[in-house]
Scaffold this motif. Structure first.
Motif, mmCIF file in Angstrom:
data_model
loop_
_atom_site.group_PDB
_atom_site.id
_atom_site.type_symbol
_atom_site.label_atom_id
_atom_site.label_comp_id
_atom_site.label_asym_id
_atom_site.label_seq_id
_atom_site.Cartn_x
_atom_site.Cartn_y
_atom_site.Cartn_z
ATOM 1 N N UNK A 244 0.825 -1.209 0.000
ATOM 2 C CA UNK A 244 0.000 0.000 0.000
ATOM 3 C C UNK A 244 0.860 1.260 0.000
ATOM 4 N N UNK A 245 1.865 1.291 0.870
ATOM 5 C CA UNK A 245 2.696 2.490 0.994
ATOM 6 C C UNK A 245 3.641 2.692 -0.181
ATOM 7 N N UNK B 23 18.130 -6.341 0.001
ATOM 8 C CA UNK B 23 17.487 -7.215 -0.986
ATOM 9 C C UNK B 23 16.146 -6.650 -1.437
ATOM 10 N N UNK B 24 15.394 -6.079 -0.515
ATOM 11 C CA UNK B 24 14.108 -5.473 -0.871
ATOM 12 C C UNK B 24 14.342 -4.244 -1.746
ATOM 13 N N UNK B 25 15.308 -3.401 -1.357
ATOM 14 C CA UNK B 25 15.613 -2.198 -2.142
ATOM 15 C C UNK B 25 15.984 -2.524 -3.574
ATOM 16 N N UNK C 49 12.876 5.554 -2.083
ATOM 17 C CA UNK C 49 12.776 6.735 -1.221
ATOM 18 C C UNK C 49 11.679 6.542 -0.185
ATOM 19 N N UNK C 50 10.540 6.023 -0.610
ATOM 20 C CA UNK C 50 9.427 5.785 0.312
ATOM 21 C C UNK C 50 9.796 4.719 1.341
ATOM 22 N N UNK D 38 12.967 5.019 8.457
ATOM 23 C CA UNK D 38 13.216 6.111 9.393
ATOM 24 C C UNK D 38 12.116 6.190 10.443
ATOM 25 N N UNK D 39 10.869 6.067 10.000
ATOM 26 C CA UNK D 39 9.737 6.080 10.931
ATOM 27 C C UNK D 39 9.880 4.947 11.944
ATOM 28 N N UNK D 40 10.274 3.768 11.458
ATOM 29 C CA UNK D 40 10.437 2.607 12.334
ATOM 30 C C UNK D 40 11.529 2.868 13.373
#
Length: 136
Positions: free
Chosen positions: A49-50, A100-102, A111-112, A118-120
């Motif tokens: 979603x994000x 790996x995800x990046x 970027x998202x 960062x939020x985490x």
């Protein structure tokens, strides 16, 4: 918003293994897919979603999340490591999973994803500070 942070935190430190991907990944039992607050599928849904993930990206990211969670569970279950050693290994597992995800994301998605990370981290610092206040 609080649920999203909880799910992202679970992604980094959960001890559960999540469900079937529809590819050659093994099928997991319901007890392996559930965890307090969510499963790897829940984490994937938040990321989808994000980050506006495609179906192809989702099918490649879910096994990474599952593997990361399994490895973290193994580290925390180890009786031969000190807590600091476990924390270092978990940090490495998370960094490898993020890398790996990046690699599967577009520039905008990267970027998202960095913003989500960062939020985490901020939420983890807040929890740590709150925990220290209650123990002092």
């Amino acid at each position: 918003m609080k649920r999203i942070f909880s799910l992202l935190i679970l992604m980094a430190g959960s001890v559960a293994i999540a469900g079937e991907t529809g590819s050659q990944e093994p099928a997991f039992t319901p007890s392996e897919t559930a965890t307090v607050g969510g499963s790897a599928n829940d984490v994937l849904n938040v990321l989808a979603k994000r980050l506006s993930l495609t179906e192809d990206q989702k099918s490649k990211i879910l096994p990474i999340i599952v593997e990361r969670r399994r490895k973290i569970q193994e580290v925390w279950a180890s009786s031969t490591l000190f807590v600091r050693q476990k924390q270092g290994q978990v940090r490495g597992i998370n960094e490898d999973g993020d890398r790996r995800i990046n690699a599967l994301l577009t520039g905008d998605q990267q970027k998202a994803y960095a913003a989500l990370e960062q939020e985490r981290k901020v939420q983890r610092r807040i929890r740590r500070a709150q925990s220290e206040q209650t123990t002092n």
